[in-house]
Design an enzyme around this catalytic site. Sequence first.
Site, PDB file in Angstrom:
ATOM      1  N   ASP A  90       0.858  -1.186   0.000  1.00 32.36           N
ATOM      2  CA  ASP A  90       0.000   0.000   0.000  1.00 32.36           C
ATOM      3  C   ASP A  90       0.897   1.238   0.000  1.00 32.36           C
ATOM      4  O   ASP A  90       2.065   1.184   0.369  1.00 32.36           O
ATOM      5  CB  ASP A  90      -0.949  -0.022   1.197  1.00 32.36           C
ATOM      6  CG  ASP A  90      -2.169   0.872   0.968  1.00 32.36           C
ATOM      7  OD1 ASP A  90      -2.217   1.573  -0.069  1.00 32.36           O
ATOM      8  OD2 ASP A  90      -3.066   0.873   1.828  1.00 32.36           O
ATOM      9  N   ASP A 125      -3.750   7.148  -3.755  1.00 33.04           N
ATOM     10  CA  ASP A 125      -5.145   7.577  -3.870  1.00 33.04           C
ATOM     11  C   ASP A 125      -5.535   8.393  -2.644  1.00 33.04           C
ATOM     12  O   ASP A 125      -4.847   8.366  -1.624  1.00 33.04           O
ATOM     13  CB  ASP A 125      -6.057   6.346  -4.012  1.00 33.04           C
ATOM     14  CG  ASP A 125      -5.897   5.370  -2.856  1.00 33.04           C
ATOM     15  OD1 ASP A 125      -4.742   5.168  -2.416  1.00 33.04           O
ATOM     16  OD2 ASP A 125      -6.907   4.825  -2.374  1.00 33.04           O
ATOM     17  N   ALA A 192     -11.566   3.680   1.213  1.00 32.79           N
ATOM     18  CA  ALA A 192     -12.245   4.551   2.184  1.00 32.79           C
ATOM     19  C   ALA A 192     -13.483   3.915   2.807  1.00 32.79           C
ATOM     20  O   ALA A 192     -14.464   4.598   3.101  1.00 32.79           O
ATOM     21  CB  ALA A 192     -12.601   5.886   1.529  1.00 32.79           C
ATOM     22  N   CYS A 275     -12.903 -23.295  19.659  1.00 33.17           N
ATOM     23  CA  CYS A 275     -12.320 -23.214  18.324  1.00 33.17           C
ATOM     24  C   CYS A 275     -11.413 -24.412  18.111  1.00 33.17           C
ATOM     25  O   CYS A 275     -10.740 -24.853  19.048  1.00 33.17           O
ATOM     26  CB  CYS A 275     -11.545 -21.903  18.230  1.00 33.17           C
ATOM     27  SG  CYS A 275     -10.342 -21.848  16.892  1.00 33.17           S
ATOM     28  N   CYS A 280      -6.104 -23.094  20.528  1.00 29.96           N
ATOM     29  CA  CYS A 280      -7.261 -23.293  21.402  1.00 29.96           C
ATOM     30  C   CYS A 280      -7.392 -24.721  21.911  1.00 29.96           C
ATOM     31  O   CYS A 280      -7.980 -24.960  22.961  1.00 29.96           O
ATOM     32  CB  CYS A 280      -8.531 -22.880  20.676  1.00 29.96           C
ATOM     33  SG  CYS A 280      -8.519 -21.140  20.252  1.00 29.96           S
TER      34      CYS A 280
HETATM   35  N1  GUN Z   1      -6.352   1.174   3.328  1.00 29.90           N
HETATM   36  C1  GUN Z   1      -7.606   1.312   3.852  1.00 29.90           C
HETATM   37  N2  GUN Z   1      -8.335   2.144   3.070  1.00 29.90           N
HETATM   38  C2  GUN Z   1      -7.540   2.547   2.059  1.00 29.90           C
HETATM   39  C3  GUN Z   1      -7.741   3.401   0.922  1.00 29.90           C
HETATM   40  O1  GUN Z   1      -8.817   3.962   0.706  1.00 29.90           O
HETATM   41  N3  GUN Z   1      -6.673   3.561   0.080  1.00 29.90           N
HETATM   42  C4  GUN Z   1      -5.481   2.925   0.294  1.00 29.90           C
HETATM   43  N4  GUN Z   1      -4.503   3.109  -0.577  1.00 29.90           N
HETATM   44  N5  GUN Z   1      -5.279   2.114   1.339  1.00 29.90           N
HETATM   45  C5  GUN Z   1      -6.285   1.943   2.208  1.00 29.90           C
HETATM   46 ZN    ZN Z   2      -8.495 -20.951  18.048  1.00 28.72          ZN
END
Ligand code: GUN
Ligand code: ZN
Length: 483
Positions: A90, A125, A192, A275, A280
Amino acid sequence: MSITFEVIHKDIAGRVGRLRVNEKTVRTPALLPVVNPHLPLVTPREMQEMGVEALITNAYIFRRSEEYCDRAVAEGLHRLLDFDGVIMTDSGSFQLSVYGEVEVNNRETLEFQQAIGSDIIVPLDIPTPPDAGREQAEQDLGVTIERIREARDLFPDSNLAGPVQGGIFTDLREGAGRAVGELGFTFCPIGAVVPLMETYRYRDLVQVVLAAKRGLSPATAVHLFGAGHPSMFALAVAMGCDLFDSAAYALFAREGRYITTHGSLKIEELAELPCPCQVCRSMTADELRKSGDRERLLALHNLHVTLAEIARIRQAVQDGTLWELVDERCRGHPRLLDGYRELLRHAAELEVDDPVSKRRFFYRGTETCRRTEVLRYHRLIPRIPLGERVLVSFDGREVPGFDTVLNFKPPFGPYPAELAETFPIGQSETPGWDEDMVRSGCAGIRSLMEANPGKEFAVRCTDEWAWIVREEVPGAEVLHEQV
Ligand code: GUN
Ligand code: ZN
């Protein structure tokens, strides 16, 4: 770009598919655990052993890290993290949305992601917060699209992701999806949405995701950015999301929270560890609570639950039982139920993608009546060939004097004997009839009558249902069964 996506099985708008990135394959729906190099509660190598085929990490953190920046460039991420699956990075946009600004521009982050050997690269972005007005959402989106275009022009041979923004404005989201598709992107994260999920705004989430999907081509692999808790994965997959990245396994572990598919529990509240995972089954709740390794053990459990849910969803898509899973999961929280009901409001749109035949159909209450299979059946009803005098018989018994006798199976409605063995009539399991189910079946009778004006219709039923039939199908004669 060498990202390809192939859809193998479908259910509702969900898909089981195969994403190929740089010769590596990821089965979808897929969960990409978020890896923070500074706090590796679970190592990427361990993740790979748990079946993780792709992970995501933040290029912004690497770029600013004295410890890791040079190493990442020199060794590449795969060696540094000791992970040979797909690594997505990211850009720092999330930091942008939290801290307001970041010390990197679009070109710099793209160059850096490229330099550290990322398999999937994300431009800078702008995630528009949900409370932003239309003007800001439009402006942010304009900049985002410009940066996506710049990314494509600068790095035409890279595996670029094209984020879809637009705030809570559905027309902007749809337009953004279309614009990113037109720029040639086949891997599109929907952005977002974290603040929507954090505040349980699942109804808005459904509207925003479905809007983005309307703009995107069905051939696009769709990633839901920051999709957190496994209780919402089934809902997101039903809308057509193929990939998730989640830090929840680690964030929740840090807060002493134990994830289950229907919510999370504070470790202090647990008397048992219900679980089947290694952690667990190897200790008691008390031992886990008191363990010096508690945070890591919780993270391992949380990740295990999250990955198992993804596997369960893939199986449900393959079996055609995703609606039942969505129904089950969305009863874990009333706001998720809101999201589920919003999804059902879009059944007409979803019906187009939903397979014609599935393994089974289980009736699970009122919501079931609004499902795609019921809607599709009601659309098919007008094609049933009829004589002049038509009887719909609730108990299947005939009455002399009718040219056509149809059976009745709620929530679908009237059906001819030829359809008795085919989906959905033949493969549907219903409990004793309830009012909503019978009303839905009556809508089917109405659909039959509207398609055949001028013909005579009668319904044979017991007193128990006669009043509903009179209300719902006023144009039909009601014949009481002799009981
Ligand atoms: N991680 C969580 N939301 C977003 C987003 O809107 N854009 C990017 N690039 N990473 C994110
Ligand atoms: Zn577990």
